[in-house]
Scaffold this motif. Sequence first.
Motif, PDB file in Angstrom:
ATOM      1  N   GLY A 183      -3.585  10.780   6.570  1.00  0.00           N
ATOM      2  CA  GLY A 183      -2.522   9.979   5.837  1.00  0.00           C
ATOM      3  C   GLY A 183      -1.671   9.135   6.531  1.00  0.00           C
ATOM      4  O   GLY A 183      -1.754   7.997   6.593  1.00  0.00           O
ATOM      5  N   LEU A 184      -1.246   9.586   7.803  1.00  0.00           N
ATOM      6  CA  LEU A 184      -0.607   8.728   8.746  1.00  0.00           C
ATOM      7  C   LEU A 184      -1.459   7.884   9.531  1.00  0.00           C
ATOM      8  O   LEU A 184      -0.925   6.737   9.575  1.00  0.00           O
ATOM      9  CB  LEU A 184       0.245   9.697   9.834  1.00  0.00           C
ATOM     10  N   ALA A 185      -2.499   8.243  10.129  1.00  0.00           N
ATOM     11  CA  ALA A 185      -3.607   7.257  10.554  1.00  0.00           C
ATOM     12  C   ALA A 185      -3.950   6.356   9.706  1.00  0.00           C
ATOM     13  O   ALA A 185      -4.074   5.007  10.072  1.00  0.00           O
ATOM     14  CB  ALA A 185      -4.605   8.288  11.021  1.00  0.00           C
ATOM     15  N   THR A 186      -3.983   6.491   8.480  1.00  0.00           N
ATOM     16  CA  THR A 186      -4.338   5.579   7.244  1.00  0.00           C
ATOM     17  C   THR A 186      -3.383   4.640   7.176  1.00  0.00           C
ATOM     18  O   THR A 186      -3.451   3.407   7.266  1.00  0.00           O
ATOM     19  CB  THR A 186      -4.717   6.268   6.089  1.00  0.00           C
ATOM     20  N   ALA A 187      -1.970   5.135   6.857  1.00  0.00           N
ATOM     21  CA  ALA A 187      -0.818   4.170   7.176  1.00  0.00           C
ATOM     22  C   ALA A 187      -0.828   3.219   8.224  1.00  0.00           C
ATOM     23  O   ALA A 187      -0.421   2.045   7.989  1.00  0.00           O
ATOM     24  CB  ALA A 187       0.499   5.020   6.931  1.00  0.00           C
ATOM     25  N   VAL A 217      -7.997   4.834  -3.630  1.00  0.00           N
ATOM     26  CA  VAL A 217      -9.095   5.801  -2.684  1.00  0.00           C
ATOM     27  C   VAL A 217      -8.518   7.227  -2.848  1.00  0.00           C
ATOM     28  O   VAL A 217      -7.474   7.407  -2.546  1.00  0.00           O
ATOM     29  CB  VAL A 217      -9.167   5.325  -1.169  1.00  0.00           C
ATOM     30  N   PHE A 218      -9.406   8.192  -3.131  1.00  0.00           N
ATOM     31  CA  PHE A 218      -8.990   9.641  -2.984  1.00  0.00           C
ATOM     32  C   PHE A 218      -9.559   9.982  -1.861  1.00  0.00           C
ATOM     33  O   PHE A 218     -10.659  10.025  -1.591  1.00  0.00           O
ATOM     34  CB  PHE A 218      -9.731  10.273  -4.312  1.00  0.00           C
ATOM     35  N   VAL A 219      -8.638  10.841  -1.123  1.00  0.00           N
ATOM     36  CA  VAL A 219      -9.069  11.497   0.153  1.00  0.00           C
ATOM     37  C   VAL A 219      -9.507  12.994  -0.434  1.00  0.00           C
ATOM     38  O   VAL A 219      -8.861  13.892  -0.608  1.00  0.00           O
ATOM     39  CB  VAL A 219      -8.098  11.494   1.181  1.00  0.00           C
ATOM     40  N   SER A 220     -10.889  13.000  -0.390  1.00  0.00           N
ATOM     41  CA  SER A 220     -11.383  14.318  -0.962  1.00  0.00           C
ATOM     42  C   SER A 220     -11.908  15.059   0.306  1.00  0.00           C
ATOM     43  O   SER A 220     -10.913  15.209   1.392  1.00  0.00           O
ATOM     44  CB  SER A 220     -12.617  14.152  -1.992  1.00  0.00           C
ATOM     45  N   ALA A 246       0.809  -1.046   0.100  1.00  0.00           N
ATOM     46  CA  ALA A 246      -0.094   0.013  -0.010  1.00  0.00           C
ATOM     47  C   ALA A 246       0.840   1.346  -0.005  1.00  0.00           C
ATOM     48  O   ALA A 246       1.752   1.308   0.955  1.00  0.00           O
ATOM     49  CB  ALA A 246      -1.016   0.038   1.028  1.00  0.00           C
ATOM     50  N   LEU A 247       0.572   2.041  -0.901  1.00  0.00           N
ATOM     51  CA  LEU A 247       1.118   3.429  -1.140  1.00  0.00           C
ATOM     52  C   LEU A 247       0.263   4.598  -0.508  1.00  0.00           C
ATOM     53  O   LEU A 247      -0.868   4.619  -0.901  1.00  0.00           O
ATOM     54  CB  LEU A 247       1.815   3.882  -2.318  1.00  0.00           C
ATOM     55  N   VAL A 248       0.433   5.316   0.467  1.00  0.00           N
ATOM     56  CA  VAL A 248      -0.312   6.558   0.931  1.00  0.00           C
ATOM     57  C   VAL A 248       0.384   7.734   0.774  1.00  0.00           C
ATOM     58  O   VAL A 248       1.626   8.098   1.418  1.00  0.00           O
ATOM     59  CB  VAL A 248      -0.754   6.398   2.450  1.00  0.00           C
ATOM     60  N   THR A 249       0.044   8.476  -0.318  1.00  0.00           N
ATOM     61  CA  THR A 249       0.666   9.867  -0.614  1.00  0.00           C
ATOM     62  C   THR A 249       0.354  10.703   0.667  1.00  0.00           C
ATOM     63  O   THR A 249      -0.594  10.866   1.156  1.00  0.00           O
ATOM     64  CB  THR A 249       0.306  10.172  -1.657  1.00  0.00           C
ATOM     65  N   VAL A 260       2.106  -1.418  -6.784  1.00  0.00           N
ATOM     66  CA  VAL A 260       1.239  -1.407  -5.461  1.00  0.00           C
ATOM     67  C   VAL A 260      -0.227  -1.994  -5.836  1.00  0.00           C
ATOM     68  O   VAL A 260      -0.629  -1.984  -6.899  1.00  0.00           O
ATOM     69  CB  VAL A 260       1.068  -0.008  -5.058  1.00  0.00           C
ATOM     70  N   ASP A 261      -0.787  -2.563  -4.820  1.00  0.00           N
ATOM     71  CA  ASP A 261      -2.105  -3.102  -4.781  1.00  0.00           C
ATOM     72  C   ASP A 261      -3.066  -2.222  -4.243  1.00  0.00           C
ATOM     73  O   ASP A 261      -4.171  -2.262  -4.437  1.00  0.00           O
ATOM     74  CB  ASP A 261      -2.012  -4.489  -3.929  1.00  0.00           C
ATOM     75  N   VAL A 262      -2.575  -1.265  -3.431  1.00  0.00           N
ATOM     76  CA  VAL A 262      -3.545  -0.193  -2.593  1.00  0.00           C
ATOM     77  C   VAL A 262      -2.889   1.233  -2.732  1.00  0.00           C
ATOM     78  O   VAL A 262      -1.687   1.341  -2.526  1.00  0.00           O
ATOM     79  CB  VAL A 262      -3.710  -0.507  -1.382  1.00  0.00           C
ATOM     80  N   LEU A 263      -3.527   2.212  -3.391  1.00  0.00           N
ATOM     81  CA  LEU A 263      -3.147   3.306  -3.447  1.00  0.00           C
ATOM     82  C   LEU A 263      -4.121   4.428  -3.063  1.00  0.00           C
ATOM     83  O   LEU A 263      -5.401   4.388  -3.204  1.00  0.00           O
ATOM     84  CB  LEU A 263      -3.024   3.761  -5.051  1.00  0.00           C
ATOM     85  N   VAL A 264      -3.513   5.156  -2.097  1.00  0.00           N
ATOM     86  CA  VAL A 264      -4.527   6.008  -1.338  1.00  0.00           C
ATOM     87  C   VAL A 264      -3.923   7.254  -1.625  1.00  0.00           C
ATOM     88  O   VAL A 264      -2.875   7.947  -1.240  1.00  0.00           O
ATOM     89  CB  VAL A 264      -4.459   5.818   0.408  1.00  0.00           C
TER      90      VAL A 264
END
Length: 263
Positions: free
Chosen positions: A20-24, A137-140, A10-13, A83-87
Amino acid sequence: MRIDLSGKTALVTGSTQGIGLATAVGLAEAGASVVVNGRSEAGVRRAVERILAACPGAAARGLAADLATSAGLETVMAAVPHVDVLVNNLGIFEPRDFFDVDDAEWLRFFEINIMSGIRASRTYLPGMLERDWGRVVFVSSESALQVPPEMIHYGMTKTAQLSVSRGLAERCAGTGVTVNAVLPGPTASEGVSDFVMRLGVGGETAQDAVDEFVRNHRPTSILRRAATPAEVANMIVYLCSPQASATTGAAVSVDGGTRRSIT
């Protein structure tokens, strides 16, 4: 329900703090190998340390790169080709009157908030489609649907993310790849706390200040307080899970009921 993302990368930009950190952290707790991203080496290192402290033994590493640029994405892609998961979490916001925002600032928000997610999705989605499994997932923001008059330039970028997210979901129709957007409301992250402080809202703690802002400036909130980054991350992690396989093309609110709507 136990979310298991073992074997997934998973990559969390923009994941050195806040949502972002909480998601990671949440993805690491679910067993994913997590890649943290931020612009500074020091910030990325601290974020990885926080993930490992919260989840000992987790597979977490950091990559310092500015994903608002093509060169930054190339740096990340060279280190993490699949990556399998992109946030797509990277984003900025700042209260500014519409008449004070010049062309350069509009373009800066466009590059960071919109193009970073477009480039990352264009890079990593083909591999997901080949493997017939992936999550984007796009964090809008709830500002995508209730554009704040003090941040029209920001609201525009969040609305655009919904368009890109829905379009990509339809582009991936009939596959094991899902694309969704999350719409957080006021969240007690570091960035929002700074924003609230600049507005002159007081409180004994940052959480108190953001909660007071919600009560006074977002009176439609049903929650009557700000969400925590972890509460928003819980929804993101779910959308990244195998259990969310029938949810795609959606814009999912985590706004504490701020937007007055039955949809």
